[in-house]
Write an enzyme that holds these catalytic residues in place. Structure first.
Site, PDB file in Angstrom:
ATOM      1  N   GLY A 143     -62.538  79.805  54.143  1.00  0.00           N
ATOM      2  CA  GLY A 143     -63.451  79.513  55.232  1.00  0.00           C
ATOM      3  C   GLY A 143     -62.685  79.254  56.510  1.00  0.00           C
ATOM      4  O   GLY A 143     -61.659  78.561  56.497  1.00  0.00           O
ATOM      5  N   ALA A 144     -63.163  79.826  57.607  1.00  0.00           N
ATOM      6  CA  ALA A 144     -62.469  79.694  58.891  1.00  0.00           C
ATOM      7  C   ALA A 144     -63.420  79.215  59.980  1.00  0.00           C
ATOM      8  O   ALA A 144     -63.319  79.631  61.137  1.00  0.00           O
ATOM      9  CB  ALA A 144     -61.830  81.032  59.284  1.00  0.00           C
TER      10      ALA A 144
ATOM     11  N   TRP B 233     -64.502  73.200  60.785  1.00  0.00           N
ATOM     12  CA  TRP B 233     -63.914  72.186  59.927  1.00  0.00           C
ATOM     13  C   TRP B 233     -62.758  72.768  59.108  1.00  0.00           C
ATOM     14  O   TRP B 233     -61.716  72.137  58.949  1.00  0.00           O
ATOM     15  CB  TRP B 233     -64.973  71.580  59.036  1.00  0.00           C
ATOM     16  CG  TRP B 233     -64.576  70.364  58.242  1.00  0.00           C
ATOM     17  CD1 TRP B 233     -64.970  70.064  56.981  1.00  0.00           C
ATOM     18  CD2 TRP B 233     -63.732  69.267  58.647  1.00  0.00           C
ATOM     19  NE1 TRP B 233     -64.438  68.859  56.570  1.00  0.00           N
ATOM     20  CE2 TRP B 233     -63.662  68.350  57.573  1.00  0.00           C
ATOM     21  CE3 TRP B 233     -63.024  68.993  59.825  1.00  0.00           C
ATOM     22  CZ2 TRP B 233     -62.915  67.174  57.637  1.00  0.00           C
ATOM     23  CZ3 TRP B 233     -62.268  67.811  59.882  1.00  0.00           C
ATOM     24  CH2 TRP B 233     -62.222  66.926  58.793  1.00  0.00           C
TER      25      TRP B 233
ATOM     26  N   GLY C 137     -66.909  62.342  55.394  1.00  0.00           N
ATOM     27  CA  GLY C 137     -66.740  61.220  56.309  1.00  0.00           C
ATOM     28  C   GLY C 137     -67.135  61.594  57.715  1.00  0.00           C
ATOM     29  O   GLY C 137     -67.524  62.744  57.985  1.00  0.00           O
TER      30      GLY C 137
ATOM     31  N   LYS D  51     -77.398  63.188  54.858  1.00  0.00           N
ATOM     32  CA  LYS D  51     -77.262  62.673  56.229  1.00  0.00           C
ATOM     33  C   LYS D  51     -77.550  63.765  57.253  1.00  0.00           C
ATOM     34  O   LYS D  51     -77.991  63.486  58.375  1.00  0.00           O
ATOM     35  CB  LYS D  51     -75.873  62.063  56.438  1.00  0.00           C
ATOM     36  CG  LYS D  51     -74.694  62.996  56.190  1.00  0.00           C
ATOM     37  CD  LYS D  51     -74.249  63.745  57.413  1.00  0.00           C
ATOM     38  CE  LYS D  51     -73.131  64.717  57.089  1.00  0.00           C
ATOM     39  NZ  LYS D  51     -72.668  65.479  58.273  1.00  0.00           N
TER      40      LYS D  51
ATOM     41  N   VAL E  69     -73.990  77.428  61.045  1.00  0.00           N
ATOM     42  CA  VAL E  69     -75.046  77.191  60.072  1.00  0.00           C
ATOM     43  C   VAL E  69     -75.494  75.739  60.176  1.00  0.00           C
ATOM     44  O   VAL E  69     -74.663  74.823  60.165  1.00  0.00           O
ATOM     45  CB  VAL E  69     -74.559  77.494  58.642  1.00  0.00           C
ATOM     46  CG1 VAL E  69     -75.617  77.109  57.612  1.00  0.00           C
ATOM     47  CG2 VAL E  69     -74.194  78.965  58.501  1.00  0.00           C
TER      48      VAL E  69
ATOM     49  N   GLU F  97     -76.592  73.014  58.328  1.00  0.00           N
ATOM     50  CA  GLU F  97     -76.655  72.649  56.914  1.00  0.00           C
ATOM     51  C   GLU F  97     -77.875  71.779  56.595  1.00  0.00           C
ATOM     52  O   GLU F  97     -78.453  71.864  55.521  1.00  0.00           O
ATOM     53  CB  GLU F  97     -75.378  71.918  56.497  1.00  0.00           C
ATOM     54  CG  GLU F  97     -74.126  72.789  56.476  1.00  0.00           C
ATOM     55  CD  GLU F  97     -74.056  73.687  55.254  1.00  0.00           C
ATOM     56  OE1 GLU F  97     -75.068  73.868  54.551  1.00  0.00           O
ATOM     57  OE2 GLU F  97     -72.960  74.217  54.997  1.00  0.00           O
TER      58      GLU F  97
END
Length: 346
Positions: A7-8, A11, A134, A189, A277, A279
């Site tokens: 994944g790029a 994060w 976190g 969250k 995206v 989430e």
């Protein structure tokens, strides 16, 4: 030491920078070949964190198998909707003794499985898989802003291994033996953050946002408890810490979508415009489904589900929330778990 990051996005890019401080080589997998070329040749991700200059130890591949070749550890940083597909493609190319870290946050639709459970089903050896969560906006982590996360695994040595890989003077990593609690917090969250964005975009003030966040934390705690996690985890970095950051920060794509939603922007339009995206939008569906299956009252999640996927207007969904009769502040965790839904509060 060679680390593979699948994944790029923002994060994944920030975590690659953390890894490069200790690993000899960090190889990212990018779905877009132009992103892979730019990371390798120009040491910059052309779409995410575009001002962040990557270490020369970081390269990228468009070929998933090539990115995994020789990796001593693997980190999954894909959106939750694509995690199973990527893990399935990676199966057979990840060494059986290689520790695996999951950065993806969400609950798989239909199955109700957490992200580490999805990875474990595809790769095997569930005990070598950890989750990291976190209050960590990639934009701040890549600049060296003081941040902290919690790494959770059923096997303490696995969590310790990734702590030692990622920790620095400005990125603190704490340990947990409650991956269920950590992952549930990370998934739900995002739902609460969208609702906070909607409330803010609809003209509500700080009192309302504080109410949504704290009642949202209670909702998360009920889900964590029912899923077999420790409700105390909700008071830590993966719970309250991440909730505060995601519900209040201008970096939060979930809060940002909530703001846009309040002004009439569709989910598809927002994701296309931001190349990100949301989430929490997917989680609204999967969390609501899981809550019904395990008998947990999740009114904030249900309200967002009705806005995005039902026919309810924002006003109608908020009115349903406000019409609920407040009773005990904390229910659904421990001895209060059996209170009927019609007697529960938001």
């Amino acid at each position: 030491m060679r680390i593979a990051i699948i994944g790029a996005g923002s994060w994944g890019t920030a975590v690659a920078g953390l890894c490069a401080a200790r690993a000899d080589q960090v190889v990212m997998w990018a779905h877009d070949p132009s992103i892979a070329r730019s990371i390798t040749e120009r040491h910059r991700n052309p779409r995410y964190l575009v001002e962040y200059e990557l270490s020369g130890r970081i390269s990228a591949e468009h070929d998933l198998v090539r990115s995994l070749r020789g990796a001593e550890a693997v980190i999954f940083a894909t959106p939750s909707a694509y995690l199973r597909e990527r893990a399935r493609e990676a199966a057979g190319h990840v060494a059986r003794n290689a520790p695996v870290l999951c950065l993806s946050k969400g609950i798989e639709p239909e199955s109700g499985k957490l992200m580490t459970e999805v990875v474990a089903e595809e790769l095997g050896c569930a005990e070598r898989i950890a989750a990291l969560s976190g209050p960590n906006h990639a934009e701040e982590v890549c600049r060296g802003g003081l941040s902290a996360a919690v790494c959770a695994a059923t096997e303490g040595q696995v969590a310790e291994w990734f702590r030692d890989l990622l920790i620095s003077l400005t990125f603190r990593v704490y340990l947990s033996d409650d991956p269920v609690g950590v992952e549930m917090c990370g998934a739900v969250k995002n739902v609460i953050a969208i609702v906070c964005g909607i409330a803010c975009g609809s003209g509500y003030g700080d009192n309302t946002l504080a109410m949504i966040m704290t009642r949202g934390l209670a909702e998360i705690s009920r889900l964590v408890y029912a899923r077999g996690g420790d409700p105390l985890t909700c008071m830590g970095l993966a719970g309250m810490g991440d909730l505060v950051a995601t519900c209040t920060s201008p970096h939060s794509r979930n809060r940002g979508f909530g703001l846009a939603c309040a002004s009439g922007t569709a989910l598809s339009t927002y994701e296309r415009r931001t190349h990100m995206v949301v989430e929490g939008a997917a989680a609204a569906l999967s969390v609501a489904q899981l809550a019904r299956e395990i008998g947990v009252d999740a009114p904030i999640t249900f309200a967002l589900e009705s806005i995005i996927y039902g026919n309810a207007s924002i006003r109608e969904a908020l009115e349903v929330l406000m019409d609920r009769l407040p009773t005990e502040e904390f229910y659904g965790v421990g001895k209060e778990r059996g209170i009927p839904c019609e007697k529960r509060s938001v």
